[in-house]
Write a protein that holds these residues in place. Structure first.
Motif, PDB file in Angstrom:
ATOM      1  N   LEU A  59       0.827  -1.209   0.000  1.00 41.94           N
ATOM      2  CA  LEU A  59       0.000   0.000   0.000  1.00 41.94           C
ATOM      3  C   LEU A  59       0.862   1.260   0.000  1.00 41.94           C
ATOM      4  CD1 LEU A  59      -2.878  -1.074   2.412  1.00 41.94           C
ATOM      5  CD2 LEU A  59      -2.955  -0.861  -0.080  1.00 41.94           C
ATOM      6  N   GLY A  60       1.988   1.239   0.702  1.00 43.71           N
ATOM      7  CA  GLY A  60       2.901   2.376   0.685  1.00 43.71           C
ATOM      8  C   GLY A  60       3.425   2.645  -0.710  1.00 43.71           C
ATOM      9  N   MET A  61       3.771   1.565  -1.430  1.00 43.26           N
ATOM     10  CA  MET A  61       4.259   1.710  -2.794  1.00 43.26           C
ATOM     11  C   MET A  61       3.153   2.232  -3.703  1.00 43.26           C
ATOM     12  SD  MET A  61       4.243   0.131  -6.078  1.00 43.26           S
ATOM     13  CE  MET A  61       3.516  -1.429  -5.697  1.00 43.26           C
ATOM     14  N   LEU A  62       1.937   1.695  -3.590  1.00 47.97           N
ATOM     15  CA  LEU A  62       0.825   2.153  -4.421  1.00 47.97           C
ATOM     16  C   LEU A  62       0.492   3.616  -4.137  1.00 47.97           C
ATOM     17  CD1 LEU A  62      -1.554  -0.951  -4.352  1.00 47.97           C
ATOM     18  CD2 LEU A  62      -0.181  -0.128  -6.275  1.00 47.97           C
ATOM     19  N   ASN A  63       0.533   4.024  -2.881  1.00 48.95           N
ATOM     20  CA  ASN A  63       0.272   5.414  -2.526  1.00 48.95           C
ATOM     21  C   ASN A  63       1.336   6.344  -3.101  1.00 48.95           C
ATOM     22  OD1 ASN A  63      -2.107   4.918  -1.133  1.00 48.95           O
ATOM     23  ND2 ASN A  63      -1.058   4.606   0.816  1.00 48.95           N
ATOM     24  N   ALA A  64       2.601   5.899  -3.091  1.00 51.60           N
ATOM     25  CA  ALA A  64       3.676   6.712  -3.665  1.00 51.60           C
ATOM     26  C   ALA A  64       3.498   6.855  -5.173  1.00 51.60           C
ATOM     27  CB  ALA A  64       5.034   6.086  -3.342  1.00 51.60           C
ATOM     28  N   VAL A  65       3.123   5.769  -5.852  1.00 57.69           N
ATOM     29  CA  VAL A  65       2.881   5.827  -7.298  1.00 57.69           C
ATOM     30  C   VAL A  65       1.708   6.750  -7.593  1.00 57.69           C
ATOM     31  CG1 VAL A  65       2.132   4.487  -9.320  1.00 57.69           C
ATOM     32  CG2 VAL A  65       3.910   3.583  -7.797  1.00 57.69           C
ATOM     33  N   GLU A  66       0.620   6.610  -6.832  1.00 56.23           N
ATOM     34  CA  GLU A  66      -0.553   7.471  -7.030  1.00 56.23           C
ATOM     35  C   GLU A  66      -0.187   8.939  -6.835  1.00 56.23           C
ATOM     36  OE1 GLU A  66      -5.129   7.828  -5.481  1.00 56.23           O
ATOM     37  OE2 GLU A  66      -3.588   7.359  -3.999  1.00 56.23           O
ATOM     38  N   ALA A  67       0.557   9.254  -5.779  1.00 53.10           N
ATOM     39  CA  ALA A  67       0.940  10.643  -5.515  1.00 53.10           C
ATOM     40  C   ALA A  67       1.787  11.187  -6.663  1.00 53.10           C
ATOM     41  CB  ALA A  67       1.707  10.733  -4.192  1.00 53.10           C
ATOM     42  N   TYR A  68       2.692  10.379  -7.189  1.00 53.73           N
ATOM     43  CA  TYR A  68       3.517  10.824  -8.310  1.00 53.73           C
ATOM     44  C   TYR A  68       2.662  11.091  -9.541  1.00 53.73           C
ATOM     45  CZ  TYR A  68       6.771  10.886 -12.163  1.00 53.73           C
ATOM     46  OH  TYR A  68       7.440  11.250 -13.290  1.00 53.73           O
ATOM     47  N   LEU A  69       1.745  10.168  -9.841  1.00 52.44           N
ATOM     48  CA  LEU A  69       0.916  10.330 -11.034  1.00 52.44           C
ATOM     49  C   LEU A  69      -0.049  11.509 -10.918  1.00 52.44           C
ATOM     50  CD1 LEU A  69       0.213   6.590 -11.895  1.00 52.44           C
ATOM     51  CD2 LEU A  69       1.807   8.146 -13.028  1.00 52.44           C
ATOM     52  N   VAL A  70      -0.569  11.749  -9.733  1.00 57.71           N
ATOM     53  CA  VAL A  70      -1.445  12.908  -9.532  1.00 57.71           C
ATOM     54  C   VAL A  70      -0.645  14.196  -9.701  1.00 57.71           C
ATOM     55  CG1 VAL A  70      -2.771  14.169  -7.778  1.00 57.71           C
ATOM     56  CG2 VAL A  70      -3.153  11.720  -8.098  1.00 57.71           C
ATOM     57  N   ALA A  71       0.588  14.214  -9.181  1.00 57.80           N
ATOM     58  CA  ALA A  71       1.424  15.403  -9.306  1.00 57.80           C
ATOM     59  C   ALA A  71       1.988  15.589 -10.720  1.00 57.80           C
ATOM     60  CB  ALA A  71       2.577  15.330  -8.295  1.00 57.80           C
ATOM     61  N   ASN A  72       2.036  14.507 -11.492  1.00 57.70           N
ATOM     62  CA  ASN A  72       2.615  14.541 -12.846  1.00 57.70           C
ATOM     63  C   ASN A  72       1.660  13.888 -13.841  1.00 57.70           C
ATOM     64  OD1 ASN A  72       5.573  15.410 -12.226  1.00 57.70           O
ATOM     65  ND2 ASN A  72       5.075  13.839 -10.724  1.00 57.70           N
ATOM     66  N   PRO A  73       0.506  14.517 -14.098  1.00 57.69           N
ATOM     67  CA  PRO A  73      -0.531  13.878 -14.922  1.00 57.69           C
ATOM     68  C   PRO A  73      -0.096  13.561 -16.356  1.00 57.69           C
ATOM     69  CG  PRO A  73      -1.098  16.158 -14.489  1.00 57.69           C
ATOM     70  CD  PRO A  73       0.090  15.829 -13.642  1.00 57.69           C
ATOM     71  N   THR A  74       0.905  14.241 -16.863  1.00 59.47           N
ATOM     72  CA  THR A  74       1.342  13.938 -18.229  1.00 59.47           C
ATOM     73  C   THR A  74       2.267  12.725 -18.275  1.00 59.47           C
ATOM     74  OG1 THR A  74       3.193  15.469 -18.044  1.00 59.47           O
ATOM     75  CG2 THR A  74       1.123  16.332 -18.975  1.00 59.47           C
TER      76      THR A  74
END
Length: 103
Positions: A85-100
């Motif tokens: 879950l920590g890894m998935l949350n980190a990926v989600e945060a990155y993708l939200v911050a970098n939508p392109t």
């Protein structure tokens, strides 16, 4: 690795086994690092997503072979899930911050 992680290792290298967009299934295996050779001979995960009440629900399945043939206990399962879950949350945060990044 997340700064708050309690994992007893510094990295895990994984490979994608299945990425099925139509059935919303993602399967991957640990190939190096982590607890391979220490606690597990092999370890793989399957995450399947399904529509649920206007959102999405995920089901996680872990397949493993322990080095000493003992089952994984509840505390150990919790640690594995916490790491995932920590890894998935980190990926989600990155993708939200970098939508392109995934456009």
């Amino acid at each position: 690795m997340h700064a708050a992680s309690k994992a007893p290792f510094s990295y895990v290298k994984e490979k994608v086994d299945v990425l099925d967009h139509e059935n919303m299934v993602y399967k991957y295996s640990a190939v190096e690092g982590g607890l391979l050779g220490v606690r597990f001979n092999s370890c793989s995960f399957e995450i399947k997503f399904a529509p649920h009440e206007g959102g999405t629900i995920g089901k996680l399945t872990c397949h493993y072979d322990t080095t000493d043939n003992t089952p994984v206990g509840e505390e150990e399962k919790g640690q594995i899930l916490e790491g995932l879950l920590g890894m998935l949350n980190a990926v989600e945060a990155y993708l939200v911050a970098n939508p392109t990044a995934f456009a």
